[in-house]
Design a protein around this motif. Structure first.
Motif, PDB file in Angstrom:
ATOM      1  N   MET A   1       0.975  -1.185   0.077  1.00 54.59           N
ATOM      2  CA  MET A   1      -0.115  -0.010   0.146  1.00 54.59           C
ATOM      3  C   MET A   1       0.822   1.115  -0.139  1.00 54.59           C
ATOM      4  O   MET A   1       1.868   1.392   0.653  1.00 54.59           O
ATOM      5  N   LEU A   2       0.724   2.284  -1.069  1.00 54.96           N
ATOM      6  CA  LEU A   2       1.348   3.242  -1.154  1.00 54.96           C
ATOM      7  C   LEU A   2       0.521   4.592  -0.861  1.00 54.96           C
ATOM      8  O   LEU A   2      -0.584   4.776  -1.179  1.00 54.96           O
ATOM      9  N   THR A  56      -3.831  -9.834   2.300  1.00 57.79           N
ATOM     10  CA  THR A  56      -4.629 -10.059   1.354  1.00 57.79           C
ATOM     11  C   THR A  56      -5.150  -8.783   0.779  1.00 57.79           C
ATOM     12  O   THR A  56      -5.235  -7.758   1.537  1.00 57.79           O
ATOM     13  N   LEU A  57      -5.685  -8.779  -0.283  1.00 64.06           N
ATOM     14  CA  LEU A  57      -6.092  -7.787  -1.026  1.00 64.06           C
ATOM     15  C   LEU A  57      -7.153  -7.179  -0.501  1.00 64.06           C
ATOM     16  O   LEU A  57      -7.256  -5.806  -0.562  1.00 64.06           O
ATOM     17  N   GLU A  58      -8.301  -8.063  -0.019  1.00 65.95           N
ATOM     18  CA  GLU A  58      -9.504  -7.412   0.751  1.00 65.95           C
ATOM     19  C   GLU A  58      -9.122  -6.629   1.841  1.00 65.95           C
ATOM     20  O   GLU A  58      -9.677  -5.738   2.054  1.00 65.95           O
ATOM     21  N   ARG A  59      -8.237  -7.213   2.754  1.00 67.93           N
ATOM     22  CA  ARG A  59      -7.467  -6.385   3.916  1.00 67.93           C
ATOM     23  C   ARG A  59      -7.010  -4.892   3.483  1.00 67.93           C
ATOM     24  O   ARG A  59      -7.164  -3.843   3.944  1.00 67.93           O
ATOM     25  N   ARG A  77      -1.178  -1.803  -4.461  1.00 65.99           N
ATOM     26  CA  ARG A  77      -0.403  -2.826  -5.469  1.00 65.99           C
ATOM     27  C   ARG A  77      -0.094  -4.089  -5.146  1.00 65.99           C
ATOM     28  O   ARG A  77       0.394  -4.270  -3.908  1.00 65.99           O
ATOM     29  N   ARG A  78      -0.637  -4.907  -6.028  1.00 70.79           N
ATOM     30  CA  ARG A  78      -0.309  -6.419  -5.782  1.00 70.79           C
ATOM     31  C   ARG A  78       1.338  -6.521  -5.697  1.00 70.79           C
ATOM     32  O   ARG A  78       1.668  -7.356  -5.097  1.00 70.79           O
ATOM     33  N   GLU A  79       2.150  -6.028  -6.480  1.00 72.74           N
ATOM     34  CA  GLU A  79       3.083  -6.102  -6.888  1.00 72.74           C
ATOM     35  C   GLU A  79       3.875  -5.149  -7.845  1.00 72.74           C
ATOM     36  O   GLU A  79       2.856  -4.331  -8.524  1.00 72.74           O
ATOM     37  N   MET A  80       4.975  -4.891  -7.706  1.00 72.67           N
ATOM     38  CA  MET A  80       5.636  -3.758  -8.712  1.00 72.67           C
ATOM     39  C   MET A  80       5.653  -4.248 -10.081  1.00 72.67           C
ATOM     40  O   MET A  80       6.167  -5.291 -10.012  1.00 72.67           O
TER      41      MET A  80
END
Length: 87
Positions: A1-2, A56-59, A77-80
């Motif tokens: 998270m950015l 998790t993406l939900e959190r 972002r899930r990954e860069m």
């Protein structure tokens, strides 16, 4: 998270530092303490500070919404993306 700050000129060190400091101040005013300042530079041309990673993406989405309600610009972002310096 950015957390995202303003657009900056990467070639202007003084402006880049000012953008970082402004983002740090906004994050602190929102009540967030970051143990280590990890900055992300990508094609967005904005100062970006890693706030946390979550399992998790939900959190991540739930936390992102709460932080947006505090006035921060947040990106999950899930990954860069791959880049020339990443192996």
């Amino acid at each position: 998270m950015l957390a995202q700050g303003g657009v900056l000129d990467e070639s202007d060190f003084t402006a880049r530092e000012a953008a970082r400091e402004a983002l740090l101040e906004r994050v602190r005013r929102a009540g967030i303490l970051v143990g280590e300042n990890v900055w992300v530079w990508d094609l967005s041309g904005r100062a970006q500070l890693v706030l946390t990673t979550l399992p998790t993406l939900e959190r991540a989405r739930k936390l992102a919404q709460r932080l947006r309600e505090k006035g921060l610009a947040i990106v999950v972002r899930r990954e860069m993306p791959e880049g020339p310096t990443r192996r």
